[in-house]
Structure formats: C-alpha cells, structure tokens
Design a protein around this motif. Structure first.
Motif, PDB file in Angstrom:
ATOM      1  N   ILE A 266      91.502  36.586  15.865  1.00  0.00           N
ATOM      2  CA  ILE A 266      90.242  37.284  15.571  1.00  0.00           C
ATOM      3  C   ILE A 266      90.497  38.478  14.669  1.00  0.00           C
ATOM      4  O   ILE A 266      89.748  38.734  13.711  1.00  0.00           O
ATOM      5  CB  ILE A 266      89.553  37.728  16.876  1.00  0.00           C
ATOM      6  N   VAL A 267      91.567  39.222  14.944  1.00  0.00           N
ATOM      7  CA  VAL A 267      91.896  40.411  14.139  1.00  0.00           C
ATOM      8  C   VAL A 267      92.168  40.024  12.688  1.00  0.00           C
ATOM      9  O   VAL A 267      91.768  40.737  11.759  1.00  0.00           O
ATOM     10  CB  VAL A 267      93.106  41.155  14.740  1.00  0.00           C
ATOM     11  N   ALA A 331      90.577  53.901  11.993  1.00  0.00           N
ATOM     12  CA  ALA A 331      92.017  53.893  12.248  1.00  0.00           C
ATOM     13  C   ALA A 331      92.329  54.132  13.724  1.00  0.00           C
ATOM     14  O   ALA A 331      93.178  53.452  14.309  1.00  0.00           O
ATOM     15  CB  ALA A 331      92.697  54.965  11.386  1.00  0.00           C
ATOM     16  N   LEU A 332      91.606  55.075  14.369  1.00  0.00           N
ATOM     17  CA  LEU A 332      91.901  55.403  15.759  1.00  0.00           C
ATOM     18  C   LEU A 332      91.482  54.275  16.706  1.00  0.00           C
ATOM     19  O   LEU A 332      92.209  53.957  17.656  1.00  0.00           O
ATOM     20  CB  LEU A 332      91.211  56.706  16.155  1.00  0.00           C
ATOM     21  N   GLY A 333      90.324  53.670  16.465  1.00  0.00           N
ATOM     22  CA  GLY A 333      89.855  52.581  17.315  1.00  0.00           C
ATOM     23  C   GLY A 333      90.775  51.372  17.253  1.00  0.00           C
ATOM     24  O   GLY A 333      91.096  50.767  18.286  1.00  0.00           O
ATOM     25  N   ILE A 334      91.202  51.010  16.055  1.00  0.00           N
ATOM     26  CA  ILE A 334      92.103  49.864  15.895  1.00  0.00           C
ATOM     27  C   ILE A 334      93.468  50.177  16.488  1.00  0.00           C
ATOM     28  O   ILE A 334      94.086  49.329  17.140  1.00  0.00           O
ATOM     29  CB  ILE A 334      92.223  49.479  14.406  1.00  0.00           C
ATOM     30  N   LEU A 480     107.829  52.164  17.457  1.00  0.00           N
ATOM     31  CA  LEU A 480     106.606  51.486  17.896  1.00  0.00           C
ATOM     32  C   LEU A 480     105.374  52.129  17.274  1.00  0.00           C
ATOM     33  O   LEU A 480     104.439  51.434  16.854  1.00  0.00           O
ATOM     34  CB  LEU A 480     106.510  51.523  19.427  1.00  0.00           C
ATOM     35  N   ASN A 481     105.379  53.445  17.179  1.00  0.00           N
ATOM     36  CA  ASN A 481     104.269  54.146  16.523  1.00  0.00           C
ATOM     37  C   ASN A 481     104.171  53.739  15.054  1.00  0.00           C
ATOM     38  O   ASN A 481     103.078  53.508  14.528  1.00  0.00           O
ATOM     39  CB  ASN A 481     104.477  55.650  16.645  1.00  0.00           C
ATOM     40  N   GLN A 482     105.321  53.636  14.395  1.00  0.00           N
ATOM     41  CA  GLN A 482     105.352  53.208  12.996  1.00  0.00           C
ATOM     42  C   GLN A 482     104.814  51.792  12.844  1.00  0.00           C
ATOM     43  O   GLN A 482     104.057  51.488  11.905  1.00  0.00           O
ATOM     44  CB  GLN A 482     106.781  53.279  12.462  1.00  0.00           C
ATOM     45  N   LEU A 483     105.174  50.919  13.783  1.00  0.00           N
ATOM     46  CA  LEU A 483     104.705  49.537  13.762  1.00  0.00           C
ATOM     47  C   LEU A 483     103.193  49.490  13.939  1.00  0.00           C
ATOM     48  O   LEU A 483     102.486  48.761  13.220  1.00  0.00           O
ATOM     49  CB  LEU A 483     105.404  48.748  14.874  1.00  0.00           C
ATOM     50  N   LEU A 484     102.681  50.266  14.890  1.00  0.00           N
ATOM     51  CA  LEU A 484     101.236  50.285  15.146  1.00  0.00           C
ATOM     52  C   LEU A 484     100.473  50.868  13.959  1.00  0.00           C
ATOM     53  O   LEU A 484      99.428  50.338  13.567  1.00  0.00           O
ATOM     54  CB  LEU A 484     100.951  51.099  16.412  1.00  0.00           C
ATOM     55  N   GLN A 485     100.990  51.950  13.390  1.00  0.00           N
ATOM     56  CA  GLN A 485     100.326  52.550  12.223  1.00  0.00           C
ATOM     57  C   GLN A 485     100.306  51.575  11.050  1.00  0.00           C
ATOM     58  O   GLN A 485      99.311  51.477  10.319  1.00  0.00           O
ATOM     59  CB  GLN A 485     101.034  53.850  11.826  1.00  0.00           C
ATOM     60  N   GLY A 486     101.420  50.850  10.872  1.00  0.00           N
ATOM     61  CA  GLY A 486     101.461  49.852   9.801  1.00  0.00           C
ATOM     62  C   GLY A 486     100.475  48.732  10.038  1.00  0.00           C
ATOM     63  O   GLY A 486      99.815  48.253   9.092  1.00  0.00           O
ATOM     64  N   ALA A 487     100.338  48.304  11.300  1.00  0.00           N
ATOM     65  CA  ALA A 487      99.390  47.239  11.638  1.00  0.00           C
ATOM     66  C   ALA A 487      97.952  47.691  11.386  1.00  0.00           C
ATOM     67  O   ALA A 487      97.117  46.914  10.917  1.00  0.00           O
ATOM     68  CB  ALA A 487      99.570  46.807  13.089  1.00  0.00           C
ATOM     69  N   VAL A 488      97.660  48.945  11.709  1.00  0.00           N
ATOM     70  CA  VAL A 488      96.319  49.509  11.434  1.00  0.00           C
ATOM     71  C   VAL A 488      96.034  49.460   9.934  1.00  0.00           C
ATOM     72  O   VAL A 488      94.928  49.067   9.501  1.00  0.00           O
ATOM     73  CB  VAL A 488      96.209  50.951  11.968  1.00  0.00           C
ATOM     74  N   SER A 489      97.016  49.832   9.130  1.00  0.00           N
ATOM     75  CA  SER A 489      96.845  49.776   7.671  1.00  0.00           C
ATOM     76  C   SER A 489      96.621  48.354   7.178  1.00  0.00           C
ATOM     77  O   SER A 489      95.822  48.127   6.262  1.00  0.00           O
ATOM     78  CB  SER A 489      98.082  50.396   6.984  1.00  0.00           C
ATOM     79  N   VAL A 491      95.166  45.910   8.879  1.00  0.00           N
ATOM     80  CA  VAL A 491      93.798  45.506   9.257  1.00  0.00           C
ATOM     81  C   VAL A 491      92.764  46.162   8.342  1.00  0.00           C
ATOM     82  O   VAL A 491      91.797  45.510   7.931  1.00  0.00           O
ATOM     83  CB  VAL A 491      93.523  45.866  10.737  1.00  0.00           C
ATOM     84  N   LEU A 492      92.973  47.417   8.027  1.00  0.00           N
ATOM     85  CA  LEU A 492      92.007  48.146   7.186  1.00  0.00           C
ATOM     86  C   LEU A 492      92.165  47.832   5.711  1.00  0.00           C
ATOM     87  O   LEU A 492      91.359  48.293   4.887  1.00  0.00           O
ATOM     88  CB  LEU A 492      92.158  49.652   7.422  1.00  0.00           C
ATOM     89  N   GLY A 493      93.188  47.071   5.347  1.00  0.00           N
ATOM     90  CA  GLY A 493      93.383  46.689   3.944  1.00  0.00           C
ATOM     91  C   GLY A 493      94.014  47.759   3.109  1.00  0.00           C
ATOM     92  O   GLY A 493      93.878  47.758   1.874  1.00  0.00           O
ATOM     93  N   ASP A 494      94.704  48.695   3.754  1.00  0.00           N
ATOM     94  CA  ASP A 494      95.359  49.774   3.008  1.00  0.00           C
ATOM     95  C   ASP A 494      96.761  49.422   2.550  1.00  0.00           C
ATOM     96  O   ASP A 494      97.430  50.245   1.919  1.00  0.00           O
ATOM     97  CB  ASP A 494      95.426  51.037   3.883  1.00  0.00           C
ATOM     98  N   LYS A 495      97.257  48.219   2.917  1.00  0.00           N
ATOM     99  CA  LYS A 495      98.618  47.832   2.525  1.00  0.00           C
ATOM    100  C   LYS A 495      98.577  46.593   1.648  1.00  0.00           C
ATOM    101  O   LYS A 495      97.699  45.750   1.795  1.00  0.00           O
ATOM    102  CB  LYS A 495      99.476  47.549   3.762  1.00  0.00           C
TER     103      LYS A 495
END
Length: 495
Positions: A266-267, A331-334, A480-489, A491-495
């Motif tokens: 879904i994501v 970003a925070l919700g995702i 893990l924080n880096q992994l999560l931040q990268g995943a957020v990017s 999803v948001l299309g920033d990468k």
C-alpha cells in the motif's frame, strides 16, 4: 559494489527457497533443525548486509531492474530477517515439545520447517520486487505459503481458519490486481514501454504524466485489496481465525511480518498517488480506514476470552495505527507509521511466542482457565506481562514512542478531533489488555500444574525481543533513524 548489491538481492530469496526444499526432502528431526537454523541465520545476515548497503548509499538493482532495494525495502527485509530468525529459533523448542507430546510426528516437523521457509521466501520476494505485477503475485503467494501453517494441526477449526484465510484474502487481492492493471495501463499509455510501465521506480518518476482520475481509482482498488491482507476494517475478518489457529511461532510471523508486507505494498502505491493526485485523496482514505480499524479492534479486544484471538485483534488495532499515521501524512506522520511497523513486529512476536509457552503449560487459550502464571512459569509470565504493557502503549517501551509520535503528528497537522477519537480508542484497548494481565498472571494457580518454565530454546528469544522493546523505547539508534528518514524521503518523493 553494484555487483555485491545484485548478489544480495538474488541470494535473499534463494536462501529460504533452498532451505525449504531441503526441509521437505529430510525426514530426520535433528537434521532438519540444523538446516532450518542455518537457513534463518544466513537470511538474517543477508538482511543486515542489505541494510548496510542501502545505508552506504548503494543503488541495489538486479535482473534488469525487476528486483530493487531502497530504504523502504530495507526496513521490511530487516523485519523479515531478524523477526524470522527469532521466531525460527523459538520454533525449534516449540516443535520439540509438540513432537514429544504427540501433536505432530517427525514428518510433520519437517513439513513445518519447509512451509516456514516457503513463507519467508514469498515475503522476501514481495519486499524486493520492483515490478508491480511480481509484487502482487508475491503477496498472493504469501497466502498460499502461510495457509499450510494456519491449518498445520489439521483440527476442524484449523481447517476452517485456513480456508477462510485463503478465500477472503484471494478475493481481496483480486481488487489489488485490478489496481495493478489500472496503474500499468495508465503508465503504458504514457511511456509506451511495457517493461518500464511495470517498474515502481519508473512509476514514481512519471508523476504528472499519469492520469489523476485513473490513479485515484487504482489506489482505491489497491487499498481494498492489499488492505484485506493487512487486516484493515472491514476486510479483517480472516485474521483472528488464522492467527489463533496457526502454531504460535507462525502466528508471530503472520502478525509481525506478513501484515507489514501488505502494508508496504500500500505504501508503494501511496508514494505514486502522492506524486500524481496529491496528498488529500490518499491521506483521507487512509485516515478513515485507519481510525475505523483502531476503533472496531479496540472493542473486539475487550470482548475476547481466547488469548490468541485477543492478540490477533490487537494486531488489527495496530495495523489501523499504522494506516492512521500514513493518513496524517507529512514527514512526521509517515515516520511514526514506519517506526510503529518495526515496534509492533517486535512486541507482537514476543507476545505470540509467550502465548505458545502458556499453551504448552496450561493446554488452553481460554483466559478464564489460565491463572497464577507468575507462580507457575515466572520468566514467561514476566515477558508476557511486559509484552502486554508494551503493546498497550505504556512507557518505557517502544510502542509508546511511535503511538505518541503519531498523536503528535496528527495534532500538528490539525486533525484535532480525529486524534481525540484515536486517543479514546487507544484507552479502550489499553484497559482490555491490562485486564488480561490481572486475570492470567496473578491469582492462585491450579494445584496439579507442574512449576517451571519451558526449555531455554523457547526462552532465549524472549530475552532478545524484550531488550529490543526497551532499547527502542528509550533510544533510537542512529542507523535505524537514518533508515527511517531515508524511507520517509522515498515515500514523499524527495529521493
């Protein structure tokens, strides 16, 4: 470096598939346990290597782009590898008990390990597929792979649970197939290239080239289809039966990892929808489905006496929390949604495995017949109590952090009344789960029950999962924080 990434993507599915074939061919318990342990160990190691490669900034593609890994993929692969290893390790002690007490023969043990690794194989494929058609096939295949685990004991209720699981999920995933076809046809009309139109990495890049109305329709089908497999209301009805009838380590894998495979599908489509139609439409749908799921599950948790069904409805509740975080968006919700995915996998694995020990000791799942666990099996009782407190959302455990972050994201984005409702549902679930502790952990035990915990093979994973729960409740490691931040990017299309 690129070749190394390609090798990891190929080895990841090859290891559980090869292990499964060996397990089916073996007829010796000792030999199949050795093969099983090697299989889950190598898979866990490969999952960590993939995470390291992604964090190092490598582009991981294989088989002409059909397989792919980014930060979002790495989170799911990490769960499959680590949770698959811990539940697999617990399975060794659990299946030895079942064999000793005549619940299964040696052939059955070999079949269990074979289907366990088939299940891992299908989930790995669903995680690393860049081709949306293959991803759909892999998620559908997880149903077939895990259905044999649901019906493993061959009881009437097990067979009913397995058939219900297969039928409802297959019908639901038919909707996901329609969404996949609509997305493909939408992309093909734009690029006139069948291969590119199937690749998720290409679909995200197309953005404004896709038809918004067609993408909205596709997202609705995908949300209903994969939402059925994830356990979103009202498509969740298969989940309590399947999770309660499977062997406890398989239940832990179903709740801890399988539901996340469907959610991550879904994501993937959510990321496409954000680029094509904006955030309002997909966010509204996810927020509505998420809140409804949390609310309905909270009341069902309160009504259940069967411990495994209570935990299954708790899984439905937490799927709703993850969907709510996505629906809040931003970003925070995702970030909160993805963090909760990890936290729930750890906590629910601990709970389903401790329930396995409880059933081995008491011979029942009925909470009304389980008393005095703290005196009968103290270590298991303490781990069960910690897991319940954690899954109810209490500090200092990990789920409190991700639930609080979800609530914070909702309030910051202006969803005040939705968050009031969200908090009310969480309180109902909290009360229902804390009551379970008072009913089962404390009180006088039955006099004829032997005292003492199970063997160390079933207890060691509890300790590791407990450490993870506390660790992530107090501190989020930088990788893990880096992994999560990268995943957020991602999803948001920033990468």
């Amino acid at each position: 470096m690129i070749e190394m990434g390609e090798n990891i993507l190929i080895y990841l599915p090859a290891v559980p598939l090869g292990t499964a074939l060996l397990a089916f061919a073996i007829r010796s318990r000792r030999m199949v346990e050795t093969v099983h342990f090697l299989g889950i160990s190598i898979l866990a190691l490969l999952s960590l290597l993939l995470v390291k490669s992604v964090l190092d900034g490598q582009s991981l593609f294989a088989l002409d782009g059909m397989l792919f890994a980014d930060e979002l993929t790495a989170i799911l692969i990490l769960l499959i590898g680590v949770i698959g290893f811990l539940n697999g390790f617990y399975s060794i002690g659990y299946m030895r008990h079942e064999l000793t007490h005549g619940e299964v023969n040696e052939k059955g043990v070999c079949f269990y390990y074979g289907f366990y690794h088939i299940f891992l194989f299908t989930m790995v494929i669903s995680a690393i597929s860049n081709n949306i058609a293959i991803m759909w096939v892999a998620v559908e295949a997880t149903t077939l792979g895990s259905a044999f685990l649901v019906g493993f004991y061959k009881h009437k209720t097990s067979a009913e649970g397995a058939w219900k699981y297969v039928l409802i999920c297959s019908v639901g995933l038919a909707f996901a197939l329609y969404g996949t076809i609509l997305t493909y046809s939408n992309a093909f009309s734009s690029v006139q290239d069948a291969h590119r139109a199937m690749l998720w990495t290409e679909l995200v890049r197309m953005g404004q080239d896709l038809d918004p109305q067609l993408m909205k329709l596709a997202f609705v089908f995908v949300l209903i289809g994969f939402g059925t497999k994830a356990g979103l209301f009202p498509m969740h009805t298969w989940l309590p039966d399947a999770h309660s009838e499977a062997p406890s380590p398989a239940s832990a894998l179903l709740s801890g990892v399988l539901l996340k495979c469907a959610l991550f599908a879904i994501v993937r489509y959510y990321a496409i929808a954000l680029q094509v139609v904006g955030k309002e439409f997909p966010n509204s749908l996810l927020l509505i489905f998420g809140l409804l799921t949390v609310g309905v599950a909270a009341f069902f948790i309160l009504m259940q006496n069967d411990i495994k069904r209570k935990l299954a409805y708790s899984s439905v509740e937490h799927v709703g929390i993850i969907a709510t975080g996505l629906g809040i968006g931003g970003a925070l919700g995702i970030f909160a949604s993805l963090l909760h995915t990890i936290n729930h996998s750890i906590t629910k694995s601990l709970l389903f495995c401790t329930t396995g020990n409880i059933m081995m000791k008491y011979g029942t799942r009925d909470a009304n017949k389980i008393r005095g666990m703290l005196k009968v099996m103290p270590f298991t009782a303490l781990m069960f109590m910690a897991g319940i407190i954690a899954v109810a959302g209490s500090p200092p455990f990990n789920i409190f952090v991700s639930e609080f972050t979800t609530l914070t994201a909702g309030l910051k984005s202006g969803h005040f009344w939705a968050m009031i409702l969200f908090l009310l549902f969480l309180v109902i679930a909290f009360v229902a789960l804390v009551l379970l502790i008072s009913e089962t952990v404390f009180g006088p035990p039955s006099e004829d029950l032997p005292r003492g915990d199970a063997n160390w093979l079933t207890l060691l994973p509890f300790g590791i999962l407990f450490v993870f729960m506390v660790w992530l409740g107090l501190y989020l490691p930088d990788p893990l924080n880096q992994l999560l931040q990268g995943a957020v990017s991602v999803v948001l299309g920033d990468k």
